[in-house]
Design an enzyme around this catalytic site. Structure first.
Site, mmCIF file in Angstrom:
data_model
loop_
_atom_site.group_PDB
_atom_site.id
_atom_site.type_symbol
_atom_site.label_atom_id
_atom_site.label_comp_id
_atom_site.label_asym_id
_atom_site.label_seq_id
_atom_site.Cartn_x
_atom_site.Cartn_y
_atom_site.Cartn_z
ATOM 1 N N GLY A 20 10.255 -1.764 3.006
ATOM 2 C CA GLY A 20 11.236 -2.606 3.681
ATOM 3 C C GLY A 20 12.120 -3.407 2.751
ATOM 4 O O GLY A 20 13.318 -3.595 3.016
ATOM 5 N N TYR A 142 -4.193 6.772 13.186
ATOM 6 C CA TYR A 142 -2.893 6.259 12.724
ATOM 7 C C TYR A 142 -1.785 7.269 13.021
ATOM 8 O O TYR A 142 -0.731 6.915 13.563
ATOM 9 C CB TYR A 142 -2.985 5.972 11.218
ATOM 10 C CG TYR A 142 -1.682 5.651 10.553
ATOM 11 C CD1 TYR A 142 -0.978 4.493 10.856
ATOM 12 C CD2 TYR A 142 -1.147 6.507 9.587
ATOM 13 C CE1 TYR A 142 0.222 4.203 10.226
ATOM 14 C CE2 TYR A 142 0.047 6.221 8.955
ATOM 15 C CZ TYR A 142 0.729 5.065 9.277
ATOM 16 O OH TYR A 142 1.922 4.777 8.663
#
Length: 314
Positions: A20, A142
């Protein structure tokens, strides 16, 4: 649907994290000012709670959401937290996409995972193969949670007209990665293991599995560029791989990292530990054709930069 980097308001979940932080740098380089770039922090917004997500949309008033936040780790972390990883990743996506619809968000970018692919996907992985089997067991919770969000993005596009896209980056590496041996992925774990063994004067290191699986790795700055290019140029429901197209065995990877870190001891393999998925390598044709993305960073050069960053910051 055109993106105006000079005027649109962006939310980047996970924007303070490994990937990010580089995505935010790429957005700033394209003209997104800090007052139009909102990075929610976990202490302020727990994205697994719907009330917090609703408040995030109210506070940030975004035009575009890039959803990178995830609870994730290597094989060990996945084995220890299957329930948590499923719940957290599913809940974050469910709330963010639902409230994107409610506020008529202009664009939602969902970043998925290579772990969504079936365990025995033919190499190179093509997006059409995504549903041809169950994911590798150690990271299936996941992977399945993330893959469900692809279905949600496509369903919300069909029913509500939400412009949601879905990207599938391969294993990432680079500066600012997580080097915690209990939760990190393979490259940072190996870099730390080799450097610490060298510092202690150890004559060997022990690695999980037998070294036979193969992996593909994408340098984090290349991944960030691919995500921003897709945000800018791609508006279709089909999932898109982001990768480098280079496959390397774990055995060769360990030997390469040992050489680059200067560790010259013996490499032993603990075959009581799992290998994970047998092979991973992506077909990256769709990303190149749909929005012009091709990875630029040479793998060995990327490793050198990653090792140098860790040595400087450890």
């Amino acid at each position: 649907m055109s993106i105006d980097f000079a005027r649109d308001r962006f939310v980047v979940t996970g924007g303070a994290g490994f990937l990010g932080s580089f995505v935010c740098e790429r957005l700033r380089a394209r003209g997104v000012s800090d007052d139009r770039l909102f990075v929610p922090r976990r202490r302020d917004y727990d994205l697994t709670r719907e009330t917090d997500v609703e408040r995030l949309y109210r506070d940030a008033r975004p035009d575009v959401v890039v959803h990178l936040a995830a609870e994730v780790g290597g094989i060990g972390a996945n084995r220890e937290n299957p329930g948590r990883f499923f719940y957290a990743n599913a809940a974050m996506g469910l709330h963010l996409i639902e409230h994107a619809r409610r506020v008529n968000l202009r664009k939602f970018v969902q970043v998925g995972t290579i772990c969504a692919y079936p365990k025995f996907t033919p190499v190179p992985f093509r997006e059409e193969d995504l549903w041809n089997g169950y994911p590798e067991e150690t990271n299936a919770p996941y992977g399945v949670a993330k893959k469900a969000l692809l279905v949600m993005c496509q369903a919300y596009r069909e029913q509500y007209g939400l412009n949601a896209i879905y990207l599938l980056p391969v294993n990432l590496y680079g500066p600012r990665d997580n080097f915690d041996l209990n939760s990190s992925h393979v490259i940072p774990a190996l870099i730390r293991k080799c450097l610490e063994a060298k510092e202690r004067g150890d004559d060997r290191i022990v690695c999980w599995g037998d070294g036979s699986p193969t992996r593909e790795f994408l340098y984090v700055e290349d991944a960030a560029e691919g995500i921003v290019l897709a945000t800018e140029r791609y508006d279709s429901p089909d999932p898109v791989n982001l990768g480098s197209g280079r496959e390397i065995s774990i055995r060769d990877l360990v030997e390469l990292i040992a050489r680059l870190t200067g560790f010259d001891g013996k490499i032993e393999w603990d075959t009581t530990k799992p290998n994970g998925q047998p092979r991973r390598c992506l077909d990256t044709t769709r990303a190149r054709e749909r929005f012009g993305f091709t990875a630029q960073t040479d793998f060995e050069e990327g490793l050198r930069r990653t090792i140098a960053w860790y040595i400087e910051h450890k």
